[in-house]
Design an enzyme around this catalytic site. Structure first.
Site, PDB file in Angstrom:
ATOM      1  N   ASP A   8       1.218  -1.014   0.092  1.00 58.57           N
ATOM      2  CA  ASP A   8       0.262   0.202   0.167  1.00 58.57           C
ATOM      3  C   ASP A   8       1.079   1.052  -0.125  1.00 58.57           C
ATOM      4  O   ASP A   8       2.191   1.152   0.172  1.00 58.57           O
ATOM      5  CB  ASP A   8      -1.377   0.244   1.411  1.00 58.57           C
ATOM      6  CG  ASP A   8      -1.706   0.970   0.933  1.00 58.57           C
ATOM      7  OD1 ASP A   8      -2.055   1.057  -0.229  1.00 58.57           O
ATOM      8  OD2 ASP A   8      -3.418   0.558   2.006  1.00 58.57           O
ATOM      9  N   GLU A  10       0.157   4.267   1.794  1.00 53.45           N
ATOM     10  CA  GLU A  10       0.049   5.646   3.270  1.00 53.45           C
ATOM     11  C   GLU A  10       0.559   5.055   4.446  1.00 53.45           C
ATOM     12  O   GLU A  10       1.125   6.416   4.707  1.00 53.45           O
ATOM     13  CB  GLU A  10      -1.500   5.627   3.385  1.00 53.45           C
ATOM     14  CG  GLU A  10      -2.469   6.081   2.819  1.00 53.45           C
ATOM     15  CD  GLU A  10      -3.387   4.935   1.712  1.00 53.45           C
ATOM     16  OE1 GLU A  10      -4.140   5.193   1.192  1.00 53.45           O
ATOM     17  OE2 GLU A  10      -2.708   4.272   1.935  1.00 53.45           O
ATOM     18  N   HIS A  60      -2.470  -0.351  -4.248  1.00 49.80           N
ATOM     19  CA  HIS A  60      -3.130   0.594  -3.208  1.00 49.80           C
ATOM     20  C   HIS A  60      -4.427   0.658  -5.001  1.00 49.80           C
ATOM     21  O   HIS A  60      -3.666   1.115  -5.882  1.00 49.80           O
ATOM     22  CB  HIS A  60      -2.348   1.653  -3.446  1.00 49.80           C
ATOM     23  CG  HIS A  60      -3.020   3.456  -2.973  1.00 49.80           C
ATOM     24  ND1 HIS A  60      -3.689   3.810  -2.093  1.00 49.80           N
ATOM     25  CD2 HIS A  60      -2.786   4.327  -4.134  1.00 49.80           C
ATOM     26  CE1 HIS A  60      -3.870   4.693  -1.805  1.00 49.80           C
ATOM     27  NE2 HIS A  60      -2.977   5.184  -2.931  1.00 49.80           N
ATOM     28  N   HIS A 104      -1.436   0.723   6.606  1.00 51.55           N
ATOM     29  CA  HIS A 104      -1.772   2.211   7.176  1.00 51.55           C
ATOM     30  C   HIS A 104      -2.757   1.910   8.592  1.00 51.55           C
ATOM     31  O   HIS A 104      -3.566   0.488   7.937  1.00 51.55           O
ATOM     32  CB  HIS A 104      -2.469   2.953   6.984  1.00 51.55           C
ATOM     33  CG  HIS A 104      -3.800   2.718   5.813  1.00 51.55           C
ATOM     34  ND1 HIS A 104      -5.099   2.957   6.043  1.00 51.55           N
ATOM     35  CD2 HIS A 104      -3.876   2.150   4.131  1.00 51.55           C
ATOM     36  CE1 HIS A 104      -5.955   2.499   6.001  1.00 51.55           C
ATOM     37  NE2 HIS A 104      -4.897   2.379   4.266  1.00 51.55           N
ATOM     38  N   HIS A 115      -8.097   5.064   7.090  1.00 52.13           N
ATOM     39  CA  HIS A 115      -9.003   4.476   6.906  1.00 52.13           C
ATOM     40  C   HIS A 115      -9.070   3.221   6.885  1.00 52.13           C
ATOM     41  O   HIS A 115      -7.879   2.121   6.821  1.00 52.13           O
ATOM     42  CB  HIS A 115      -9.545   5.462   5.308  1.00 52.13           C
ATOM     43  CG  HIS A 115      -8.611   4.252   4.272  1.00 52.13           C
ATOM     44  ND1 HIS A 115      -7.410   4.986   4.199  1.00 52.13           N
ATOM     45  CD2 HIS A 115      -8.517   4.120   3.582  1.00 52.13           C
ATOM     46  CE1 HIS A 115      -6.789   4.136   2.811  1.00 52.13           C
ATOM     47  NE2 HIS A 115      -7.384   3.621   2.929  1.00 52.13           N
ATOM     48  N   GLU A 134      -7.943  -2.807   7.538  1.00 50.98           N
ATOM     49  CA  GLU A 134      -7.787  -3.946   6.221  1.00 50.98           C
ATOM     50  C   GLU A 134      -5.964  -4.922   6.684  1.00 50.98           C
ATOM     51  O   GLU A 134      -6.967  -5.898   5.566  1.00 50.98           O
ATOM     52  CB  GLU A 134      -7.136  -2.021   4.844  1.00 50.98           C
ATOM     53  CG  GLU A 134      -7.445  -1.621   4.606  1.00 50.98           C
ATOM     54  CD  GLU A 134      -7.183  -0.119   3.310  1.00 50.98           C
ATOM     55  OE1 GLU A 134      -6.010  -0.372   2.974  1.00 50.98           O
ATOM     56  OE2 GLU A 134      -7.934   0.393   3.424  1.00 50.98           O
TER      57      GLU A 134
END
Length: 272
Positions: A8, A10, A60, A104, A115, A134
């Site tokens: 990802d 972030e 992502h 993240h 998020h 996630e």
């Protein structure tokens, strides 16, 4: 030994603002190179630790961020969407362990760019009664296929919350969160060095690995960002409305639960 690396953006060192995560600007172009370098560091560490095959999953946004021509040529790259297994596509090909790079923390946490799946649509998600990130959702999906998550990187909030679910994994803290869009970061080169070392170390003793498993069928609860989104999601007949913004459903497997959540996320674009 076959390793899947899910990447990802972030949680990558140096990334603090949403602009760095969205295509179409120079900040994103710089961030995707940092993302690719952290992926390469994980690939290098995996091979140094004894891996014989490595797959890298671009996890992502539109799943088209990593730069294929800059990725370690020993690795195979998973790009594009839609795909049934999302951020862990590749486990169906058979693998022994999972790394999560640049991840993240969950929605409503104090982490950088925190998020869960879709910040526009989802306020909070629970899987089997546990508030989910996630990492938790996809670690459980990998675990359903017997694949343990053994190494991860991201900010301090991500590392702290994820370690509670995957205590046996190795972690690299790439930055410290001071808020949603502020904090203190490692230099990207230093982050890569630490990721390379942790990736290698995580493969040293497979006897410590544990696949994270959730009992099925699994109950999922979702808090939408608005009542309009909850109205939209409950067009799906099997979803039950709990209150103005909350709904729930029961899925026969973690894979089914994640696929339903991703379908709801896609539906939300109707209201953007």
């Amino acid at each position: 030994m076959r390793i899947l690396i899910s990447t990802d953006i972030e949680g990558v060192a140096g990334v603090f603002h949403a602009e760095q995560t969205r295509a179409g600007n120079g900040e994103y172009e710089r961030a995707r190179r940092w993302m690719t370098r952290e992926a390469n560091a994980a690939v290098e560490g995996a091979f140094a630790g004894g891996a014989t095959e490595v797959m890298v999953n671009d996890s992502h946004g539109g799943f088209r961020n990593l730069l294929p021509d800059e990725l370690d040529p020993r690795a195979r790259l998973v790009l594009g969407k839609p795909r049934y297994l999302g951020m862990v596509a590749g486990v169906e090909a058979g693998c022994d362990a999972l790394f999560m790079i640049g991840y993240h923390s969950r929605a409503q946490s104090a982490g950088i760019l925190a998020h869960t799946i879709n910040s526009f649509a989802f306020a909070r998600v629970w899987l089997a009664g546990v508030e989910a990130s996630e990492a938790m959702l996809y670690g459980a999906l990998a675990g359903e296929r017997g694949v343990p998550m053994v190494m991860a990187s991201g900010d301090d909030v991500f590392c702290e919350e994820t370690q509670l679910i995957f205590p046996h994994a190795h972690y690299v803290q790439t930055k410290a969160a001071w808020g949603q869009g502020s904090g203190m970061t490692l230099n990207p080169s230093q982050s890569c060095d630490l990721i390379r070392d942790a990736a290698k170390a995580s493969l040293a003793d497979s006897r410590t690995w544990h696949a994270y498993r959730v009992e099925t069928p699994v109950e999922v609860r979702l808090q939408a960002q608005t009542t309009a989104l909850a109205d939209l999601f409950c067009q799906w007949p099997t979803l039950e409305r709990v209150d103005g913004v909350t709904l729930q459903f029961v899925a026969p497997s973690v894979e089914a639960a994640v696929r339903i959540l991703n379908c709801l996320s896609a539906m939300s674009f109707m209201l953007r």
